[in-house]
Design an enzyme around this catalytic site. Structure first.
Site, PDB file in Angstrom:
ATOM      1  N   ASP A 198     -16.005  20.474  -5.901  1.00 35.64           N
ATOM      2  CA  ASP A 198     -16.538  20.975  -7.165  1.00 35.64           C
ATOM      3  C   ASP A 198     -17.033  19.789  -7.973  1.00 35.64           C
ATOM      4  OD1 ASP A 198     -17.043  23.086  -9.050  1.00 35.64           O
ATOM      5  OD2 ASP A 198     -15.422  22.245 -10.243  1.00 35.64           O
ATOM      6  N   GLU A 282     -20.490  24.683  -4.478  1.00 38.47           N
ATOM      7  CA  GLU A 282     -21.179  25.695  -5.250  1.00 38.47           C
ATOM      8  C   GLU A 282     -22.659  25.363  -5.253  1.00 38.47           C
ATOM      9  OE1 GLU A 282     -20.694  27.743  -9.633  1.00 38.47           O
ATOM     10  OE2 GLU A 282     -19.989  25.735  -9.292  1.00 38.47           O
ATOM     11  N   ASP A 363     -10.624  21.865 -12.330  1.00 38.34           N
ATOM     12  CA  ASP A 363     -11.630  21.541 -11.313  1.00 38.34           C
ATOM     13  C   ASP A 363     -11.055  21.631  -9.907  1.00 38.34           C
ATOM     14  OD1 ASP A 363     -13.543  21.025 -13.303  1.00 38.34           O
ATOM     15  OD2 ASP A 363     -12.720  19.018 -13.585  1.00 38.34           O
TER      16      ASP A 363
END
Ligand code: ZN
Length: 389
Positions: A198, A282, A363
């Site tokens: 991330d 992502e 996170d």
């Protein structure tokens, strides 16, 4: 929800790799390059203007070619025509993208002082060639080049991008095509070799195993120096000799930091691609993310985008998987332990706390979620990658 799984290397026959070298053009060559940069900007802006007009008047897509402008502006013939053709291709691509996704906005005009000086030319009938310490480019004598790293012999030169950085340094980025000859077979993915990643705002990346990758100290140090030089610049009188000198200095620091960042990204992506069978990230919407966040973050986002691209390339070339997870997947809001969704999670909540008792860094929680979702996707992505626990 639509998921895209990259890493379909089984069918990949070719891949591309760019090598960037410093070049030292002579004053004559500099002049020819400057002319080419200018013509590219000119043709870009003219084509765009005509396209916008056509769109406003008829709502249609107008096809433009450099040839349409050469009659009216004959000096366009003095520069490399392939460079102009590439401007057309790039603009056409940006324009089509606008029609598909209007939210990205219309392509932009290139301002003289705020756009990078660059042009790209393609290899056609030996018009570009690397000859030891010289690089042959169209419309000029061979340019001095420092080839500081070896290019594999099986690479086929496809194109060259010439860039002049604001610091005044010149670079040539040589794009090579390779037949992917490495063991192309998809790697058997072990679940313990799947990594979720991330992007945190403060550092570069946070991983599902709880570790982080941050830029090394020397990078922070250069950043501090840059800030200082930038403050000095703001005190100089605009247009004065000192101003021009200081501006150069600032540009040199920018370049240095970019090079340090690139170096770091190359090393980190190499390490990850060696260490893991699959990386799940992502699929960032860079634009949406930079909005509302303070200073310089767009630069950060661009850096993350570049990092993703090089990491994906390295994974794919090694027969590994790079899983992009739809950005609507609630990676931050979901509890990585029980799966509950926390609808009211705020951006300022750095710690994720759940009713089930889970408590962890926001996170890292997101990175774990991305990993879990990535594993799920890999399991149902067909027989190309076999996933074993
Ligand atoms: Zn929970």
């Amino acid at each position: 929800m639509v998921y895209r799984v990259r890493g379909e290397i089984v069918n990949m026959v070719k891949y591309y790799k760019a090598y960037r070298f410093r070049i030292y053009p002579s004053p004559d060559q500099e002049q020819q390059m400057a002319k080419t940069f200018g013509c590219c900007r000119f043709i870009h802006n003219h084509m765009l203007e005509d396209k916008i007009r056509e769109y406003k008047e008829n709502g249609k897509m107008l096809r433009t070619t450099p040839a349409m402008y050469k009659g009216e502006f004959p000096w366009l013939k003095e520069v490399d025509s392939l460079a102009l053709a590439n401007v057309q291709l790039q603009l056409e691509a940006a324009y089509k993208k606008f029609f598909r996704e209007p939210s990205v906005g219309f392509p932009r005009f290139r301002a003289k002082h705020h756009s990078r000086d660059s042009y790209t030319t393609n290899l056609v009938n030996g018009n570009i060639r690397l000859m030891g310490r010289r690089l042959k480019l169209p419309k000029m004598s061979p340019v001095r080049i420092i080839v500081h790293r070896e290019i594999p012999e099986d690479g086929k030169l496809k194109s060259v991008t010439v860039v002049r950085e604001p610091s005044g340094k010149y670079y040539a980025s040589l794009l090579y095509e390779f037949d992917s000859c490495e063991n192309q077979a998809a790697v058997k993915i072990r679940e313990d070799k799947v990594l979720g990643m991330d992007f945190a705002m403060a550092g570069l990346a946070v991983f599902s195993d709880g570790s982080r990758a941050d830029y090394p100290m020397y990078y922070r140090k250069s950043e501090g120096k840059l800030a200082r030089e930038q403050r000095k610049l703001s005190r100089c009188k605009k247009g004065s000799r000192n101003y021009v000198k200081q501006k150069r200095k600032v540009a040199r620091y920018h370049e240095k930091i970019r090079n340090q960042r690139r170096d770091f990204q190359n090393k980190l992506s190499f390490y990850l691609s060696e260490q893991y069978d699959a990386v799940c990230v992502e699929d960032l919407n860079m634009k949406g993310m930079s909005r509302g966040l303070h200073f310089g973050k767009s630069v950060m986002d661009n850096a993350n985008g570049r990092f993703q691209r090089i990491l994906e390339g390295k994974m794919v070339r090694k027969g590994k998987a790079y899983v992009r997870i739809d950005r609507y997947f609630p990676s931050s809001k979901r509890c990585s332990c029980c799966g509950r969704i926390k609808g009211d999670l705020k951006l300022s909540d750095r710690i994720y706390e759940c009713e089930c008792g889970y408590r962890g860094d926001r996170d890292i929680n997101a990175a774990i979620n991305l990993r879990q979702e990535g594993i799920r996707i890999l399991h149902c992505s067909g027989d190309e990658h076999q996933v074993t626990a």
